[in-house]
Design an enzyme around this catalytic site. Structure first.
Site, PDB file in Angstrom:
ATOM      1  N   HIS A 196      42.439  51.921 -12.230  1.00  0.00           N
ATOM      2  CA  HIS A 196      43.663  51.548 -12.092  1.00  0.00           C
ATOM      3  C   HIS A 196      44.475  52.010 -13.170  1.00  0.00           C
ATOM      4  O   HIS A 196      44.244  51.627 -14.501  1.00  0.00           O
ATOM      5  CB  HIS A 196      43.772  50.140 -11.698  1.00  0.00           C
ATOM      6  CG  HIS A 196      44.965  49.645 -11.281  1.00  0.00           C
ATOM      7  ND1 HIS A 196      45.385  48.314 -10.660  1.00  0.00           N
ATOM      8  CD2 HIS A 196      46.107  50.180 -11.032  1.00  0.00           C
ATOM      9  CE1 HIS A 196      46.424  48.235 -10.496  1.00  0.00           C
ATOM     10  NE2 HIS A 196      47.375  49.302 -10.579  1.00  0.00           N
ATOM     11  N   LEU A 197      45.738  52.785 -13.078  1.00  0.00           N
ATOM     12  CA  LEU A 197      46.263  53.561 -14.233  1.00  0.00           C
ATOM     13  C   LEU A 197      46.764  52.336 -15.204  1.00  0.00           C
ATOM     14  O   LEU A 197      47.222  51.731 -14.955  1.00  0.00           O
ATOM     15  CB  LEU A 197      47.345  54.155 -13.679  1.00  0.00           C
ATOM     16  CG  LEU A 197      48.264  55.075 -14.841  1.00  0.00           C
ATOM     17  CD1 LEU A 197      47.466  56.152 -15.510  1.00  0.00           C
ATOM     18  CD2 LEU A 197      49.333  55.888 -14.069  1.00  0.00           C
ATOM     19  N   HIS A 198      46.141  52.635 -16.450  1.00  0.00           N
ATOM     20  CA  HIS A 198      46.603  51.984 -17.677  1.00  0.00           C
ATOM     21  C   HIS A 198      46.409  52.472 -18.973  1.00  0.00           C
ATOM     22  O   HIS A 198      45.866  53.562 -19.086  1.00  0.00           O
ATOM     23  CB  HIS A 198      45.862  50.490 -17.417  1.00  0.00           C
ATOM     24  CG  HIS A 198      44.175  50.826 -17.649  1.00  0.00           C
ATOM     25  ND1 HIS A 198      43.352  51.451 -16.773  1.00  0.00           N
ATOM     26  CD2 HIS A 198      43.702  50.339 -18.964  1.00  0.00           C
ATOM     27  CE1 HIS A 198      42.340  51.212 -17.333  1.00  0.00           C
ATOM     28  NE2 HIS A 198      42.424  50.818 -18.636  1.00  0.00           N
ATOM     29  N   PHE A 199      47.048  52.168 -20.102  1.00  0.00           N
ATOM     30  CA  PHE A 199      47.218  52.311 -21.291  1.00  0.00           C
ATOM     31  C   PHE A 199      46.680  51.316 -22.128  1.00  0.00           C
ATOM     32  O   PHE A 199      47.296  50.091 -21.796  1.00  0.00           O
ATOM     33  CB  PHE A 199      48.566  52.942 -21.761  1.00  0.00           C
ATOM     34  CG  PHE A 199      48.804  54.259 -21.093  1.00  0.00           C
ATOM     35  CD1 PHE A 199      48.694  55.558 -21.891  1.00  0.00           C
ATOM     36  CD2 PHE A 199      49.529  54.318 -19.963  1.00  0.00           C
ATOM     37  CE1 PHE A 199      48.935  56.549 -21.063  1.00  0.00           C
ATOM     38  CE2 PHE A 199      49.846  55.483 -19.241  1.00  0.00           C
ATOM     39  CZ  PHE A 199      49.588  56.807 -19.609  1.00  0.00           C
TER      40      PHE A 199
END
Length: 214
Positions: free
Chosen positions: A128-131
């Site tokens: 799940h897109l994250h930084f």
């Protein structure tokens, strides 16, 4: 369970281009107490905080959340930037998400603040897109590594490669080179090459580190 031992992850895979799977853990399942605030890029260059601003659920807000499930690398390693959380984007950089991370680095306005990105296959365990985001009072070794300039762009931004360093990679210095660096990330993803990104110096230095392949 002792503090520092909780991990919420998915089974790792050699493929870094995987579709989002809502049946596995993702950041829509975090508790409300883990969400710190909604983040948007400033339209006028001024950093502002609106404590009573409503969450823009209809447009899928980008949020900053507490990172409770991984061991911190240093004091202050507590945050994650999750672009458009309700869109359930897989862990793959695109132009919009990369620009959002650069905005956050710039608006933090603190040289100790850094953002990092890990692709699947290179330490990311949640698709799940994250930084990652954290404060670190000392530079990483890679930030002190010697480099050799490859090219200087028209806007004065330099692209360099590392010299005599254990890993290969590129570093952009002097400003934002969104198009070139994001295109490089997308190219790596399309060719199933895991990589890491480090954003430092308020977004003025960006490191791109592909994983070595045979």
């Amino acid at each position: 369970m002792r503090a520092g031992t909780l991990r919420r992850s998915q089974q790792s895979s050699a493929l870094i281009r995987q579709p989002f799977d809502g049946n596995k853990f993702n950041f829509t399942k975090v508790g409300q107490e883990e969400l710190l605030f909604q983040f948007e890029a400033s339209e006028d260059g001024e950093v502002q905080f609106f404590p009573k601003a409503p969450i823009d659920v209809e447009n899928s807000p980008s949020v900053v959340a507490i990172n409770v499930s991984s061991r911190p690398i240093e004091y202050g390693h507590v945050m994650m930037l999750i672009p458009q959380i309700l869109e359930c984007l897989p862990q793959r950089i695109d132009h919009k998400s990369f620009l959002l991370a650069l905005y956050m680095a710039a608006e933090a306005g603190n040289p100790y603040f850094r953002l990092g990105y890990n692709s699947l296959g290179e330490f990311a365990t949640i698709n799940h897109l994250h930084f990652q985001a954290y404060y670190l009072a000392v530079p990483f070794p890679i930030e002190k590594a010697p480099t050799k300039t490859i090219t200087t762009l028209n806007d004065g931004v330099t692209i360099s490669e590392f010299l005599k360093y254990p890993v290969r990679g590129l570093v952009s210095e002097g400003g934002v080179t969104l198009q070139d660096l994001c295109d490089a990330c997308i190219c790596l993803q399309d060719n199933n090459i895991p990589y890491n990104v480090l954003i430092s110096d308020c977004g003025k230095r960006i490191f791109l580190l592909p994983q070595a392949t045979n």
